[in-house]
Design an enzyme around this catalytic site. Structure first.
Site, PDB file in Angstrom:
ATOM      1  N   SER A   7       0.835  -1.198   0.000  1.00  0.00           N
ATOM      2  CA  SER A   7       0.000   0.000   0.000  1.00  0.00           C
ATOM      3  C   SER A   7       0.877   1.257   0.000  1.00  0.00           C
ATOM      4  O   SER A   7       1.582   1.521  -0.971  1.00  0.00           O
ATOM      5  CB  SER A   7      -0.947  -0.048   1.199  1.00  0.00           C
ATOM      6  OG  SER A   7      -1.891   1.010   1.161  1.00  0.00           O
ATOM      7  N   HIS A  13      -9.054   1.410   0.854  1.00  0.00           N
ATOM      8  CA  HIS A  13      -9.027   0.431  -0.238  1.00  0.00           C
ATOM      9  C   HIS A  13     -10.430  -0.052  -0.623  1.00  0.00           C
ATOM     10  O   HIS A  13     -10.625  -1.222  -0.958  1.00  0.00           O
ATOM     11  CB  HIS A  13      -8.100  -0.739   0.111  1.00  0.00           C
ATOM     12  CG  HIS A  13      -6.687  -0.302   0.324  1.00  0.00           C
ATOM     13  ND1 HIS A  13      -5.910   0.252  -0.672  1.00  0.00           N
ATOM     14  CD2 HIS A  13      -5.914  -0.268   1.449  1.00  0.00           C
ATOM     15  CE1 HIS A  13      -4.725   0.580  -0.185  1.00  0.00           C
ATOM     16  NE2 HIS A  13      -4.708   0.288   1.098  1.00  0.00           N
TER      17      HIS A  13
END
Length: 287
Positions: free
Chosen positions: A81, A185
């Site tokens: 990420s 997300h």
């Protein structure tokens, strides 16, 4: 393909530790000063208060860890990420100061999207994929992170997170609420994509010195990674697939340069017969 290749890994927001500031101040004081300038204050002092502070702090700590080890080279780089930006910087695709500028913009965009939307959160569950998918679908959540075959993160509205947490506990499934204030997300982060994309347009990207694997596609970043980086705000993280991809590319040595040893642990739980090091273990070996 190099059968004995190495990969350097950069962790995401969840590894934040205020004590990492000491390392940054010692080996990358310039980065800490830039962080203060961009954030408006020392992000380490408020990293527990939200993503706008935690992300710059973790980025600085990871780059400092990379520096502390002498900026080792590797055949591949990857990041979880947020860690994608550190990986791209270490691989030479962007200047490290520009990487911090992107990270600050990313943290602000995600924090603002979370503030404007329905209250959300994330829940880590120790389960197989079927169990995680069942919890997710039953409570209106998204399977946002696939960290290993036995660790998944659900993301979505706070009401669903709380219900899934209770259901997991009653079923004997290990579950832990993550210290984030949004449904990261997922589509809830869509309002943050445009401002983050605008910040990316201000940065010059260069061909990387080594390939970098995206944590959302589990494939190599294209030469211009802007679209992939922007899409990562709303896309699931496929870390176990990243780990397997690196192994397919011949990686047998993994080095987690971030604070803690989260990624090292996830690699260990995903593949066998490889060498796994952390910042702390490499420092001991070099002492």
């Amino acid at each position: 393909m190099d059968a004995t290749a190495s990969a350097i890994l950069f962790p995401g927001q969840g590894v934040g530790n205020p004590s990492s500031r000491e390392l940054v101040e010692r080996v990358r004081p310039d980065l800490l000063e830039l962080a203060r300038e961009l954030v408006g204050e020392d992000p380490f002092e408020r990293m527990s208060e939200g993503t706008a502070f935690a992300q710059p702090a973790v980025y600085c700590a990871s780059i400092a860890g990379f520096e502390q080890l002498g900026r080792p080279r590797a055949e591949y780089f990857a990041g979880h990420s947020l860690g994608e930006i550190g990986a791209l910087a270490a691989a030479g695709a962007i200047d490290e100061g520009d990487g911090l500028r992107i990270v600050v913009a990313r943290g602000r965009a995600m924090a603002e999207a979370a503030r404007r939307g329905t209250p959300g959160g994330m829940l880590a569950v120790g389960s197989d994929r079927a169990g995680a998918e069942s919890l997710s679908s039953e409570h209106g959540l998204v399977l946002a992170n696939e960290n290993s075959a036995e660790q998944f993160v659900l993301s979505g509205p706070l009401e669903g997170i709380e219900a899934a947490h209770a259901a997991a506990k009653s079923s004997g499934i290990r579950a832990k609420r993550l210290a984030v204030a949004g449904a990261f997300h997922t589509a809830a982060m869509k309002p943050g994509v445009e401002p983050f994309r605008a910040a990316l347009e201000e940065i010059e990207f260069n061909p990387s010195e080594a390939p970098v694997v995206s944590s959302t596609t589990a494939d190599l970043f294209p030469e211009d990674p802007r679209d992939s980086l922007a899409a990562s705000l709303t896309s699931p993280i496929r870390w176990s697939a990243v780990t397997r991809k690196l192994r397919e590319l011949g990686v047998t040595r993994y080095l987690d340069v971030g604070p803690g040893k989260v990624l090292a642990g996830l690699v260990r739980r995903t593949i066998e017969g490889v060498e796994i090091e952390t910042l702390a273990s490499r420092e001991r070996a070099l002492a």
